[in-house]
Scaffold this motif. Structure first.
Motif, PDB file in Angstrom:
ATOM      1  N   PRO A  16       0.808  -1.235   0.000  1.00 47.51           N
ATOM      2  CA  PRO A  16       0.000   0.000   0.000  1.00 47.51           C
ATOM      3  C   PRO A  16       0.836   1.277   0.000  1.00 47.51           C
ATOM      4  CG  PRO A  16      -0.831  -1.567   1.613  1.00 47.51           C
ATOM      5  CD  PRO A  16       0.491  -2.105   1.135  1.00 47.51           C
ATOM      6  N   TRP A  24      -2.173   7.002   1.261  1.00 46.77           N
ATOM      7  CA  TRP A  24      -3.248   6.044   0.940  1.00 46.77           C
ATOM      8  C   TRP A  24      -4.596   6.556   1.427  1.00 46.77           C
ATOM      9  CZ3 TRP A  24      -6.114   4.025   4.927  1.00 46.77           C
ATOM     10  CH2 TRP A  24      -5.553   4.070   6.215  1.00 46.77           C
ATOM     11  N   ARG A  25      -4.576   7.536   2.314  1.00 41.53           N
ATOM     12  CA  ARG A  25      -5.843   8.100   2.808  1.00 41.53           C
ATOM     13  C   ARG A  25      -6.425   9.150   1.865  1.00 41.53           C
ATOM     14  NH1 ARG A  25      -3.887  10.069   8.575  1.00 41.53           N
ATOM     15  NH2 ARG A  25      -2.278  10.903   7.196  1.00 41.53           N
ATOM     16  N   HIS A  26      -5.646   9.550   0.854  1.00 39.16           N
ATOM     17  CA  HIS A  26      -6.141  10.556  -0.096  1.00 39.16           C
ATOM     18  C   HIS A  26      -7.368  10.001  -0.830  1.00 39.16           C
ATOM     19  CE1 HIS A  26      -6.268  13.225  -3.585  1.00 39.16           C
ATOM     20  NE2 HIS A  26      -5.526  14.065  -2.887  1.00 39.16           N
ATOM     21  N   PRO A  27      -8.385  10.849  -1.030  1.00 43.01           N
ATOM     22  CA  PRO A  27      -9.635  10.341  -1.639  1.00 43.01           C
ATOM     23  C   PRO A  27      -9.429   9.689  -3.015  1.00 43.01           C
ATOM     24  CG  PRO A  27      -9.917  12.597  -0.831  1.00 43.01           C
ATOM     25  CD  PRO A  27      -8.483  12.262  -0.630  1.00 43.01           C
ATOM     26  N   ASP A  29      -6.670   8.124  -4.017  1.00 41.11           N
ATOM     27  CA  ASP A  29      -5.651   7.068  -4.038  1.00 41.11           C
ATOM     28  C   ASP A  29      -6.275   5.678  -4.137  1.00 41.11           C
ATOM     29  OD1 ASP A  29      -2.754   6.285  -3.606  1.00 41.11           O
ATOM     30  OD2 ASP A  29      -3.800   5.086  -2.094  1.00 41.11           O
ATOM     31  N   SER A  31      -4.298   2.788  -3.617  1.00 43.35           N
ATOM     32  CA  SER A  31      -3.225   1.891  -3.175  1.00 43.35           C
ATOM     33  C   SER A  31      -3.733   0.580  -2.582  1.00 43.35           C
ATOM     34  CB  SER A  31      -2.326   2.599  -2.152  1.00 43.35           C
ATOM     35  OG  SER A  31      -1.508   3.536  -2.805  1.00 43.35           O
ATOM     36  N   HIS A  32      -4.943   0.564  -2.077  1.00 45.41           N
ATOM     37  CA  HIS A  32      -5.492  -0.697  -1.562  1.00 45.41           C
ATOM     38  C   HIS A  32      -5.626  -1.740  -2.674  1.00 45.41           C
ATOM     39  CE1 HIS A  32      -8.906   1.522  -3.192  1.00 45.41           C
ATOM     40  NE2 HIS A  32      -9.435   0.344  -3.429  1.00 45.41           N
ATOM     41  N   TYR A  34      -3.271  -2.721  -4.480  1.00 44.83           N
ATOM     42  CA  TYR A  34      -1.936  -3.260  -4.749  1.00 44.83           C
ATOM     43  C   TYR A  34      -1.946  -4.773  -4.964  1.00 44.83           C
ATOM     44  CZ  TYR A  34      -1.288  -5.564  -0.253  1.00 44.83           C
ATOM     45  OH  TYR A  34      -1.399  -6.428   0.796  1.00 44.83           O
ATOM     46  N   THR A  77       0.671   2.253   9.413  1.00 44.61           N
ATOM     47  CA  THR A  77       0.726   3.158   8.261  1.00 44.61           C
ATOM     48  C   THR A  77       0.959   2.392   6.956  1.00 44.61           C
ATOM     49  OG1 THR A  77       3.116   3.443   8.542  1.00 44.61           O
ATOM     50  CG2 THR A  77       1.682   4.971   9.732  1.00 44.61           C
ATOM     51  N   ALA A  78       0.997   1.064   7.025  1.00 41.88           N
ATOM     52  CA  ALA A  78       1.209   0.215   5.842  1.00 41.88           C
ATOM     53  C   ALA A  78       2.468   0.607   5.082  1.00 41.88           C
ATOM     54  CB  ALA A  78      -0.012   0.224   4.926  1.00 41.88           C
ATOM     55  N   ASP A 305       1.778  11.295   6.851  1.00 40.07           N
ATOM     56  CA  ASP A 305       1.682  10.660   8.159  1.00 40.07           C
ATOM     57  C   ASP A 305       3.020  10.780   8.889  1.00 40.07           C
ATOM     58  OD1 ASP A 305      -0.127   7.996   9.411  1.00 40.07           O
ATOM     59  OD2 ASP A 305       1.899   8.404  10.143  1.00 40.07           O
TER      60      ASP A 305
ATOM     61  N   ILE B 184      -7.970  -0.655   6.901  1.00 34.22           N
ATOM     62  CA  ILE B 184      -8.003   0.446   5.912  1.00 34.22           C
ATOM     63  C   ILE B 184      -8.951   1.541   6.390  1.00 34.22           C
ATOM     64  CG2 ILE B 184      -8.059   0.992   3.446  1.00 34.22           C
ATOM     65  CD1 ILE B 184      -7.781  -1.865   2.740  1.00 34.22           C
ATOM     66  N   ASP B 185      -8.700   2.029   7.577  1.00 38.43           N
ATOM     67  CA  ASP B 185      -9.548   3.047   8.194  1.00 38.43           C
ATOM     68  C   ASP B 185      -8.925   4.420   7.922  1.00 38.43           C
ATOM     69  OD1 ASP B 185     -10.772   4.855   9.938  1.00 38.43           O
ATOM     70  OD2 ASP B 185     -11.097   3.326  11.476  1.00 38.43           O
ATOM     71  N   LYS B 186      -9.461   5.105   6.938  1.00 39.99           N
ATOM     72  CA  LYS B 186      -8.864   6.391   6.547  1.00 39.99           C
ATOM     73  C   LYS B 186      -9.043   7.444   7.639  1.00 39.99           C
ATOM     74  CE  LYS B 186      -9.001   5.837   1.539  1.00 39.99           C
ATOM     75  NZ  LYS B 186      -9.126   6.514   0.239  1.00 39.99           N
ATOM     76  N   GLY B 189      -6.563   6.726  10.223  1.00 40.16           N
ATOM     77  CA  GLY B 189      -5.211   6.600   9.691  1.00 40.16           C
ATOM     78  C   GLY B 189      -4.582   5.251   9.988  1.00 40.16           C
ATOM     79  N   VAL B 190      -5.423   4.236  10.096  1.00 37.55           N
ATOM     80  CA  VAL B 190      -4.915   2.891  10.395  1.00 37.55           C
ATOM     81  C   VAL B 190      -5.179   1.975   9.210  1.00 37.55           C
ATOM     82  CG1 VAL B 190      -5.085   0.878  11.908  1.00 37.55           C
ATOM     83  CG2 VAL B 190      -5.286   3.190  12.857  1.00 37.55           C
ATOM     84  N   TYR B 191      -4.114   1.494   8.588  1.00 38.45           N
ATOM     85  CA  TYR B 191      -4.290   0.538   7.489  1.00 38.45           C
ATOM     86  C   TYR B 191      -4.349  -0.881   8.060  1.00 38.45           C
ATOM     87  CZ  TYR B 191      -4.065  -1.088   2.636  1.00 38.45           C
ATOM     88  OH  TYR B 191      -4.361  -1.639   1.420  1.00 38.45           O
ATOM     89  N   VAL B 192      -3.388  -1.193   8.927  1.00 40.11           N
ATOM     90  CA  VAL B 192      -3.363  -2.506   9.574  1.00 40.11           C
ATOM     91  C   VAL B 192      -3.392  -2.293  11.082  1.00 40.11           C
ATOM     92  CG1 VAL B 192      -2.041  -4.643   9.911  1.00 40.11           C
ATOM     93  CG2 VAL B 192      -1.975  -3.467   7.688  1.00 40.11           C
ATOM     94  N   GLU B 216      -0.344  -9.830   3.734  1.00 37.08           N
ATOM     95  CA  GLU B 216      -1.657  -9.997   4.356  1.00 37.08           C
ATOM     96  C   GLU B 216      -2.321 -11.279   3.848  1.00 37.08           C
ATOM     97  OE1 GLU B 216      -5.164  -7.630   2.851  1.00 37.08           O
ATOM     98  OE2 GLU B 216      -3.582  -6.341   2.063  1.00 37.08           O
TER      99      GLU B 216
END
Lengths: 456, 456
Positions: A16, A24-27, A29, A31-32, A34, A77-78, A305, B184-186, B189-192, B216
């Motif tokens: 990611p 990856w939090r950008h609207p 993006d 990246s999920h 991947y 933060t992946a 981040d 993936i919680d935008k 800010g938590v991906y994992v 994953e």
């Protein structure tokens, strides 16, 4: 003016996050995606449409765990985790394209050359000659301890083993099967002429490989070789083996001596120094105008981040910076960190006093590398300035968001490069090596040290 | 009657020849396309259209060199050499299909579990959960000596190491990442969620893997597991780990006790014995009528290669039969070879006196395995007889010619299977495991020993 053409590679990874943590939090993006093969196919097709040389895949086999002494922040933060094996993506991208190359980062430290050689040859076959290899000798303890080595080999030992590893590969790729070994003669019932397949009889301190290669030669035989070594030993390794080096630095003046040094070492080994192509890592934020690009940069940066940046900063520094006050000057906390920072961000005012928050702000978009922000004209001006000062052949472009950064580059930068005649008008051949060296150069150049193992 | 459904897999390899040496000379054969990704895409699409469970890829990492004490005859006849890494083909085939599975033969003897686990997980991601693994512990000295082992480990040691290898894999695949670790919680800010990613802390005689998995969980987590062990230790290994066993034998009466034995061992381990699916290897020669099929068989056999057959015969026998007179009775030359032959071809008259030429004739189409020759009706009758006697779940179909053998199977055999209701009417899910166990069973069954490592 062939020397001044600018080559573009997309610097990617199957994770990611590669460099710009938090984005990856950008609207916009994606990246999920991947782990979705469609993402990679769409990306390869878009970049091939724009004439990119390659998709250049980074990789790691361990987590970044210096920050807080554990991988939690990297996971949160992946940042380069989770991460998939990039070689598994090649055949899908290759089947959907015709020209673009695929450079794979693989650490030779954890591979056996006989099996690894076959995997790369297989990828070169299925892609019709479009595979490259970014040779890494690994620095992560977190990889070493899960892969059967209680600790890392010493730095020089890794390169000594690496040189022998390369020798085994050249023997397998270039020397074991002659060009006309595969005859497919139905009348005589001969598929392969055994007289033209040679055991390599390699016996060295690290490897014993007595037999012939088990795969037939692929279009490129040896994949296009990349390296990014920065130590003296690493630069010697790159000068010996690399056809492309990729170099990190926030100013072209910092990169110039590194490129010159590798090329001088290559020349001393009998290679054309210009045949070692040099690519600088950069992040591109492009828009219709400079103002729009600056606004885009600020907007991107708002998703950066702090912890993700610190995870990446702490790794090469080797210091757990989570214990530091983010707003206290580094010079007051840790002289090593302060020195590292001055060295890293050589473009900054040498008298500037950095805090960790300053570093995180700098790294938010594009990490420790430079960023080119502006209209197509501004960015291409900057590219030309870098190329002139550092004697570069092009850029490895990291993404801030996917595929937005690459889409913007295609939309704003590529047309300006074409307008100035800085990109080749069309692909010159069908292999990755021809993307770099031009038509007809599918195999290693005659002055490359691997070529002396070729039997014709 | 779900138990009596017949499942089909195509038994392939990324080489000009898998079993039927010489047939690459047949005018309709396309085996030279083994390195062309289009061949594999077309094959996968054709087989998916017919409802095959999977393409099952054999592999070796060493040449067959017992015959004449050198690999020359293997090379001349292209018998399992040259051969590419089959894992490199998966993403291209997966991107062009939606249901068919891809079973990959990989020897665990030359792999590190941490890196191998990631490669398989990556393949499972890019295929949307359609990867299987045929677990091999290797028997070729020619592979061992080129891969860093001067000689093979002992037979039992290979399986002991194999059991620990599997334990590490289960810990990584099933136990390291909880199902809801990736959030993936935008907003937060938590991906994992790092609290749901667990270091596996494995420490054993062969492997030390302290950390968490770096990838994953993929749709299947653990790929579908196959094995073909025939020794007592090998059968115990298969009974422990395999979800599918593939069995060799020229008569179903020979296969029946092998299948029963593995299932009894599985039951003793607490597994549903029927959950160990059994597939017999066979070659199919199908045509409109029995007469046409027999004529086709004779025509195919006319392209068979004596030396290629002997290369394959000498390997497991471990005797260089090139020194024997092809027409002298084996009983007069070598009692071991004669005994091996009687054991191998158990369907023949026990009093028959075999010569090497007889053996080569038998092996010409389909090698040491059985062949089903006839109309669709005749072949499906034979399939049902085998299924009934040996309690089978289906067949791994080897090719005589490519893609002709598979095209004929699709044209003549599949419609007859469907007519009798012996194939499921449509794919039941989107993963390979669901092709085998039915809808909803994308993950390991609860009674599989790997499942106890799962954390939910």
């Amino acid at each position: 003016m062939a020397e001044r053409l600018i080559h573009l590679n997309a610097f990617e990874n199957a994770s990611p996050v590669n460099i710009s943590s938090g984005l990856w939090r950008h609207p916009e993006d994606q990246s999920h995606r991947y782990k979705d093969v469609r993402y990679w196919i769409e990306l390869a097709q878009m970049l091939e449409g724009a004439g990119f040389d390659s998709i250049f895949m980074a990789d790691v086999l361990g987590m970044l765990d210096v920050y807080q002494g554990k991988p939690d922040a990297a996971l949160r933060t992946a940042t380069q985790v989770p991460i998939n094996d990039p070689t598994t993506l090649v055949s899908a991208m290759a089947a959907a394209t015709r020209h673009i190359g695929f450079a794979m980062t693989v650490s030779l430290t954890y591979e056996q050359p006989y099996a690894f050689a076959r995997t790369m040859t297989s990828l070169d076959h299925v892609s019709g000659g479009r595979v490259g290899w970014n040779i890494v000798t690994s620095y992560l303890d977190s990889a070493a301890r899960n892969l059967g080595r209680a600790e890392q080999m010493s730095h020089d030992e890794r390169y000594d083993r690496g040189d022998e590893f390369m020798e085994v590969l050249y023997k397998l790729w270039e020397g074991s099967w002659e060009d006309d070994a595969v005859v497919i003669d139905k009348a005589r019932g001969v598929y392969v002429d055994p007289a033209k397949v040679h055991p390599i009889r390699h016996q060295g301190p690290y490897f014993s490989v007595p037999d012939a290669f088990i795969a037939e030669p692929s279009p490129q035989r040896t994949p296009v070789l990349f390296q990014a070594g920065s130590s003296a030993r690493g630069q010697q390794f790159a000068a010996t083996h690399a056809e492309g080096v990729f170099v990190h630095g926030t100013r072209p003046e910092v990169i110039a001596p590194v490129v010159a040094n590798v090329r001088a070492r290559a020349a001393a080994l009998g290679r054309d120094p210009r045949s070692v192509r040099a690519f600088a890592v950069t992040t591109i934020v492009a828009a219709e105008t400079d103002e729009a690009a600056q606004a885009k940069y600020a907007e991107l940066l708002s998703y950066a981040d702090y912890e993700g940046a610190m995870v990446q900063f702490a790794g090469p520094l080797g210091v757990d910076v989570s214990k530091f006050d983010p707003d206290q000057p580094l010079t007051e906390i840790n002289p090593n960190a302060a020195h590292f920072t001055r060295h890293l961000f050589a473009d900054a005012d040498p008298d500037r006093v950095w805090t960790l928050r300053d570093i995180a702000d700098y790294m938010g978009v594009g990490g420790m590398g430079p960023k080119f922000v502006g209209s197509g004209k501004t960015i291409v001006d900057e590219m030309q300035r870098w190329v002139d000062i550092a004697d570069l052949d092009g850029f490895n472009i990291t993404y801030a968001i996917r595929p937005g950064t690459f889409a913007d580059t295609v939309k704003y930068v590529v047309p300006e490069l074409r307008r100035r005649g800085l990109m080749r008008p069309a692909y010159q051949g069908t292999t990755f090596r021809e993307n770099i060296y031009g038509a007809g150069q599918a195999r290693l150049r005659d002055d490359h040290p691997g070529k002396k193992f070729w039997r014709g």
